[in-house]
Motif scaffolding. Structure first.
Motif, short mmCIF file in Angstrom:
data_model
loop_
_atom_site.label_atom_id
_atom_site.label_comp_id
_atom_site.label_asym_id
_atom_site.label_seq_id
_atom_site.Cartn_x
_atom_site.Cartn_y
_atom_site.Cartn_z
N GLY A 239 0.84 -1.20 0.00
CA GLY A 239 0.00 0.00 0.00
C GLY A 239 0.87 1.25 0.00
N ASP A 240 0.21 2.40 -0.17
CA ASP A 240 0.98 3.64 -0.23
C ASP A 240 1.60 3.98 1.13
N GLY A 241 0.88 3.60 2.22
CA GLY A 241 1.43 3.88 3.54
C GLY A 241 2.71 3.11 3.74
N GLY A 242 2.65 1.81 3.45
CA GLY A 242 3.81 0.94 3.63
C GLY A 242 4.97 1.32 2.73
N ALA A 243 4.71 2.01 1.64
CA ALA A 243 5.79 2.36 0.72
C ALA A 243 6.31 3.76 0.96
N SER A 244 5.41 4.72 1.19
CA SER A 244 5.88 6.10 1.20
C SER A 244 6.25 6.57 2.60
N ASP A 245 5.72 5.90 3.65
CA ASP A 245 6.03 6.34 5.01
C ASP A 245 7.12 5.44 5.61
N VAL A 246 6.73 4.55 6.53
CA VAL A 246 7.76 3.76 7.23
C VAL A 246 8.52 2.81 6.31
N GLY A 247 7.93 2.40 5.20
CA GLY A 247 8.62 1.44 4.32
C GLY A 247 9.58 2.11 3.36
N PHE A 248 9.60 3.43 3.40
CA PHE A 248 10.34 4.14 2.35
C PHE A 248 11.85 3.89 2.38
N GLN A 249 12.36 3.78 3.59
CA GLN A 249 13.82 3.60 3.70
C GLN A 249 14.29 2.34 2.98
N SER A 250 13.58 1.21 3.23
CA SER A 250 14.02 -0.03 2.58
C SER A 250 13.72 0.00 1.09
N LEU A 251 12.60 0.66 0.72
CA LEU A 251 12.26 0.79 -0.70
C LEU A 251 13.32 1.58 -1.45
N SER A 252 13.68 2.72 -0.88
CA SER A 252 14.69 3.57 -1.52
C SER A 252 16.02 2.84 -1.61
N GLY A 253 16.37 2.08 -0.53
CA GLY A 253 17.63 1.34 -0.52
C GLY A 253 17.67 0.30 -1.62
N ALA A 254 16.56 -0.46 -1.76
CA ALA A 254 16.52 -1.52 -2.77
C ALA A 254 16.61 -0.92 -4.17
N ALA A 255 15.96 0.24 -4.35
CA ALA A 255 15.99 0.89 -5.66
C ALA A 255 17.40 1.38 -5.97
N GLU A 256 18.01 1.92 -4.95
CA GLU A 256 19.38 2.45 -5.15
C GLU A 256 20.37 1.33 -5.49
N ILE A 315 9.58 10.57 -7.01
CA ILE A 315 10.77 10.34 -6.19
C ILE A 315 11.50 9.09 -6.67
N MET A 316 10.70 8.08 -7.07
CA MET A 316 11.33 6.84 -7.54
C MET A 316 12.08 7.08 -8.86
N VAL A 317 11.57 7.99 -9.68
CA VAL A 317 12.29 8.33 -10.92
C VAL A 317 13.69 8.81 -10.58
N ASN A 318 13.76 9.55 -9.48
CA ASN A 318 15.07 10.09 -9.09
C ASN A 318 16.04 9.04 -8.59
N HIS A 319 15.57 7.78 -8.49
CA HIS A 319 16.49 6.67 -8.21
C HIS A 319 17.05 6.10 -9.51
N ARG A 320 16.58 6.65 -10.64
CA ARG A 320 17.00 6.14 -11.96
C ARG A 320 16.81 4.62 -12.06
N CYS A 321 15.60 4.20 -11.63
CA CYS A 321 15.29 2.77 -11.69
C CYS A 321 15.24 2.29 -13.14
N GLU A 322 15.24 0.97 -13.33
CA GLU A 322 15.11 0.38 -14.68
C GLU A 322 13.78 0.80 -15.31
N TYR A 323 12.77 0.87 -14.45
CA TYR A 323 11.45 1.22 -14.98
C TYR A 323 10.62 1.82 -13.86
N VAL A 324 9.94 2.93 -14.12
CA VAL A 324 8.99 3.52 -13.18
C VAL A 324 7.76 3.95 -13.99
N ALA A 325 6.58 3.63 -13.48
CA ALA A 325 5.38 4.07 -14.19
C ALA A 325 4.23 4.26 -13.22
N THR A 326 3.27 5.10 -13.64
CA THR A 326 2.01 5.23 -12.92
C THR A 326 0.92 4.62 -13.79
#
Ligand SMILES: Cc1cc2nc3c(=O)[nH]c(=O)nc-3n(C[C@H](O)[C@H](O)[C@H](O)COP(=O)(O)OP(=O)(O)OC[C@H]3O[C@@H](n4cnc5c(N)ncnc54)[C@H](O)[C@@H]3O)c2cc1C
Ligand code: SF4
Lengths: 447, 423
Positions: A239-256, A315-326
């Protein structure tokens, strides 16, 4: 399994009655420009603009049942009701059966005539200068996907009218059985992905990480599979809560770290599963149980959320991921296209898919309005549908050139009912600003 | 004894619609379709075109064996219901065997009503209701030089046109003052009559046949007809088309207790007076839309509507809606022209009738209103959407504000009004 069919859709709000579709149909079907012989008829509908008299290719067609000569049949493959000139006896009974004026006498031939969708390329649709007619081919997806194995349990405990079940079933069918699924706390496990009584709710391995460590755990599992030489899809539905709030650190790390996983966020703009609390994705002005409406305190009335939403996908685009879409479930072809690309990209590195998901319960709208709300979000530019790859940059996949005012969207649900004119103009301003920002990104990322 | 959950008797429009409706809701319950006819299902309405040769007798079937196989329907043809033992839920067939049912639909339609004219049992004549009737008549038409059609309803008129086109001298004898009585008004009937006489047919309305006798005038077995006024007619082909009567003898033969009057009396869900028995189509007598009294509305569209309702009721489909009542609906083609009639032709007290007639083009339109609501609309060579008109009538749409425009262009204005209801 029933079949879905392609259909000609009509948007009355865009029609100005010019009749170009009728000319195109008459030309294609009769070789004349005689509009009265067109099988699509634009009818003036009093003061209410225009409507369409056109065969609706009904599921239980009355014309077929009243034809005494078996001259009309519904083609089970295409869904089109076909008329057989050799069998027809010109009795006109079908015209008495149809309440939509979808089959009528063609004065030029003396026979009845009806729309046959020009074998899947209707001449009327491209002839409309105002895009009031569209040929909807989304059924292709449902027919194809309907044949694939459904990897969720038959019963899911979702709220009535929620589109998340659609997302879960489609996504898992598309990703396929060679998948490990992570579903952190939120609506998706709430609906049953993690199962009951010691059994899982899916036919693929599924686990229930913490809100904080979803991306990290999934990345580890994917690495372990790789180490033992097994190719699997690693998928998170969060969900958005799990991704954008407390989950963001691990999400950003994995993307990086460019982990080879597909992270899908079902964004219903709040913690809806636990009682509709605000998240950082909740938009400005929206009511939630933690951004209430009322007298407030200290002389400041409470008027819903006072901050703007975080734009997580950008914000995810700024990780220069392989693919980001809405994406949006109101545009399933677009969603499918992106899902396919995201799966491919996740074999190379980090793929992120952000799906806007209206919440019947938390946003307060009638249960039959989910797709309509999702569509209005796009058509007002409240959200934008785009995709990003490092090579091609950012591009809008469904640009809306002539957006509806944002009030059309706001009015469709209860969580914005209290808005003051000031708040509305703040939101309209944000819509313009957000779009301008996306457009700047498009410009900057196009190398 | 054979046992089935659903037994549907008849294999025409009402029966087939019921089968579809049952299968929509109950995909598995055992279903038997029984008909006395030897052929695959077909429509009586197509028969005039089999007679003329326009439709091939083997190309008019509404369903094939594959349909029955895929829908798990046990289709028994050439097997007639002889007696209904409703008290013990059993149907007795002509061969003496019985089928036990849980729910029964009587969709046995109608058969030609043969008038009790003295001498009728001495002569040979044609009727038109079954495919076999049509093939016989098709063969006979080619030989005929001098034909007489008894009855100027739509069946008789269709056959008469075929005979005219095949080159016979045709006389139509009708008891009523006008042709197509009950379907079209005197103006329209006059236009129909003129089309026939222009093509050489002779029309004797207001005439009653009082005697029939075999005649040897043609070498083949012919008939001499004597009219009330003493004139005689010679015919090498006689077609009796004086109306229909429902097939329901089996009710009395078994002492079924099912109430019937002119037809089998049914409720708004097509249920008969007896438990587990429904009836639909030409054999049923149901509520009329314009009268609370139960009427015979022996037309194809109503047979499908009633069949669907009966099927839904039998299967317990919660989507069932009550029968709104029968609305007369007819279309008729004659010598390249068409006539459409939708709704009631009776002018009620306080009602209003508007007409438009253009002699040069032969276009005729008539509409009946009451309190701004449309009750009936009739046209010759004036096309309008019968289905849309029927909805305007059923939904009692107020047309007061647009009456003049409606009369000028019922096609466009009908669609305009209806389109507001589509949304
Ligand atoms: C020549 C002609 C032209 C017509 N034209 C028109 C028209 O233009 N428009 C219109 O609306 N209507 C028209 N009709 C009327 C229309 O065909 C009927 O209203 C319609 O067919 C009624 O359908 P049904 O299913 O009730 O009965 P039917 O079509 O009469 O079918 C009855 C079925 O029951 C079977 N059956 C009867 N008795 C038994 C028994 N004891 N046991 C087992 N099976 C039995 C028969 O074999 C048949 O299959 C026309 C009819 C004829 C004859
Ligand atoms: S006009 Fe032709 S297609 Fe329509 S009901 Fe009659 S036979 Fe069938």
């Amino acid at each position: 399994m029933g079949r879905g069919y392609n259909t000609i859709a009509f948007d009355a709000a865009k029609c100005d009655g010019c009749g170009d579709c009728m000319t195109a149909c008459a030309t294609a079907k009769t070789g004349t420009e005689d509009k009265t012989r067109s099988r699509i008829q634009i009818v003036g509908s009093g003061d209410d603009g225009f409507e369409l008299a056109l065969c609706r290719q009904c599921g239980d067609p009355k014309c077929v049942t009243v034809c005494p000569a078996a001259a009309l049949t519904k083609n089970a493959e295409s869904g089109v009701i076909e008329w057989d000139a050799a069998k027809c006896v010109d009795c006109l009974l079908c015209t008495i059966g149809c309440a939509y004026a979808g089959i009528a006498l063609d004065s030029g031939t003396g026979h009845v005539a009806k729309c046959d969708t020009c074998d899947g390329a209707p001449a009327c649709v491209p002839a409309c200068p105002h895009d009031a007619l569209t040929y909807i081919t989304t059924s292709r997806i449902y027919n194809e996907v309907g044949g694939w194995e459904d990897l969720f349990t038959p019963g899911l405990a979702g709220c009535q009218g929620c589109n998340t079940e659609l997302l879960m079933r489609h996504t898992l069918r598309r990703v396929g059985p060679d998948t490990v699924l992570a579903t952190p706390p939120g609506c998706v496990p709430g609906m049953g992905s993690v199962g009951f009584n010691g059994t899982t709710g899916t036919k693929v391995p599924v686990f229930h990480p913490l809100l904080t460590n979803t991306a990290a755990m999934l990345a580890g599992i994917k690495r372990q599979y790789k180490r033992v030489g097994r190719e699997v899809n690693a998928l998170a539905i969060a969900g958005d809560g799990g991704a954008s709030d407390v989950g963001f650190q691990s999400l950003s790390g994995a993307a990086e770290r460019n982990e080879q996983i597909l992270f899908m966020v079902v964004d219903n703009e709040g913690y809806m599963n636990t009682g509709m609390q605000r998240s950082s994705c909740t938009p400005y002005g929206a009511w939630t149980s933690t951004t209430p409406i009322g007298r407030g305190s200290g002389g400041m009335p409470a008027q819903g959320k006072t901050q703007d939403a975080k734009n997580l996908p950008l914000i995810m685009v700024n990780h220069r991921c392989e693919y980001v879409a809405t994406a949006s479930t109101a545009y399933m072809e677009d969603f499918y296209d992106k899902l396919g690309k995201a799966i491919e990209a996740s074999k190379r590195g980090f793929a992120y898919l952000h799906v806007y998901s209206p919440c019947t319960t938390g946003w307060r709208f009638p249960t039959d309005q989910n797709m309509e709300v999702a569509r209005k979000a796009v058509e007002t530019n409240f959200v934008t549908l785009w995709e990003y790859t490092p090579n091609e940059g950012l591009r809008l996949t469904r640009p809306v050139d002539d957006p509806m005012p944002v009030t059309e969207y706001l009015k469709a649900m209860g969580r914005f009912r209290h808005l003051s004119p000031d708040q509305i103009s703040h939101i309209q301003g944000k819509v313009v600003e957000n779009l301008a920002f996306v457009k700047q990104m498009i410009h900057r990322s196009s190398v | 004894m054979e046992h089935t959950k659903y037994l549907v008797v008849g294999s025409s429009h009402a029966a087939l619609e019921a089968v579809t409706a049952i299968r929509m809701h109950d995909a598995d319950g055992s279903l038997t379709l029984l008909t006395r006819d030897a052929h695959l299902p077909y429509s009586p309405t197509v028969l005039p075109y089999v007679v003329s040769g326009r439709s091939a007798a083997d190309d008019v079937f509404l369903r094939d064996e594959t349909f029955f196989a895929t829908n798990r329907v046990e289709f028994k043809r050439g097997s007639a219901l002889k007696a209904l033992h409703a008290a013990r839920n059993a149907a007795e067939l002509a061969d003496g065997s019985e089928i036990a049912y849980e729910k029964l639909l009587l969709a046995t339609g109608a058969a030609p009503a043969i008038p009790p004219i003295p001498g009728i049992d001495q002569v040979s004549y044609h009727v038109l209701r079954t495919l076999d009737d049509a093939t016989k008549l098709h063969a006979a038409i080619k030989q005929s030089k001098q034909a007489v059609v008894l009855g100027a309803g739509l069946v008789g008129m269709h056959a008469a046109e075929n005979l005219v086109k095949a080159g016979a001298n045709v006389t139509i004898v009708e008891m009523a003052k006008q042709l197509t009585d009950g379907y079209f008004d005197p103006v329209a009937a006059q236009m129909i009559e003129k089309a026939f006489t222009d093509h050489g047919a002779r029309i004797l309305t207001g005439s009653r046949v009082v005697k029939l006798a075999p005649s040897a005038a043609f070498g083949t077995p012919g008939t001499t007809l004597t009219l009330e006024n003493g004139t005689t007619l010679e015919a090498d082909l006689l077609l009796v088309a004086t109306g229909v009567k429902p097939n329901m003898d089996y009710l009395d033969d078994g002492g079924s207790g099912v109430e019937h009057d002119r037809g089998i009396l049914v409720s708004d869900t097509m249920q008969t007076s007896v438990a587990n028995v429904w009836a639909a189509g030409d054999c049923a007598q149901a509520k009329g839309f314009f009268t609370e009294a139960k009427v015979m509305n022996a037309i194809l569209p109503d047979a499908t509507e009633q069949g669907r309702i009966a099927g839904m009721a039998m299967a317990g489909d919660p989507g069932l809606k009550y029968y709104p009542g029968g609305v007369p609906l007819n279309t008729y083609h004659f010598f390249g022209r068409h006539a459409i009639s939708v709704g009631s032709s009776k002018l009620p007290e306080g009602g209003e009738v508007l007409t438009r007639f253009d002699e040069a083009s032969g276009r005729y339109l008539k509409a009946i209103f009451k309190d701004g609501r449309l009750l009936g609309i009739f046209g010759v060579n004036e096309f309008f959407d019968g289905g849309v008109m029927c909805q305007l009538i059923l939904r009692r749409v107020d047309l007061s504000a647009v009456k003049e425009r409606f009369m000028a262009n019922p096609l466009a204005v009908g669609r305009e009004l209806m389109s507001q209801l589509w949304r």
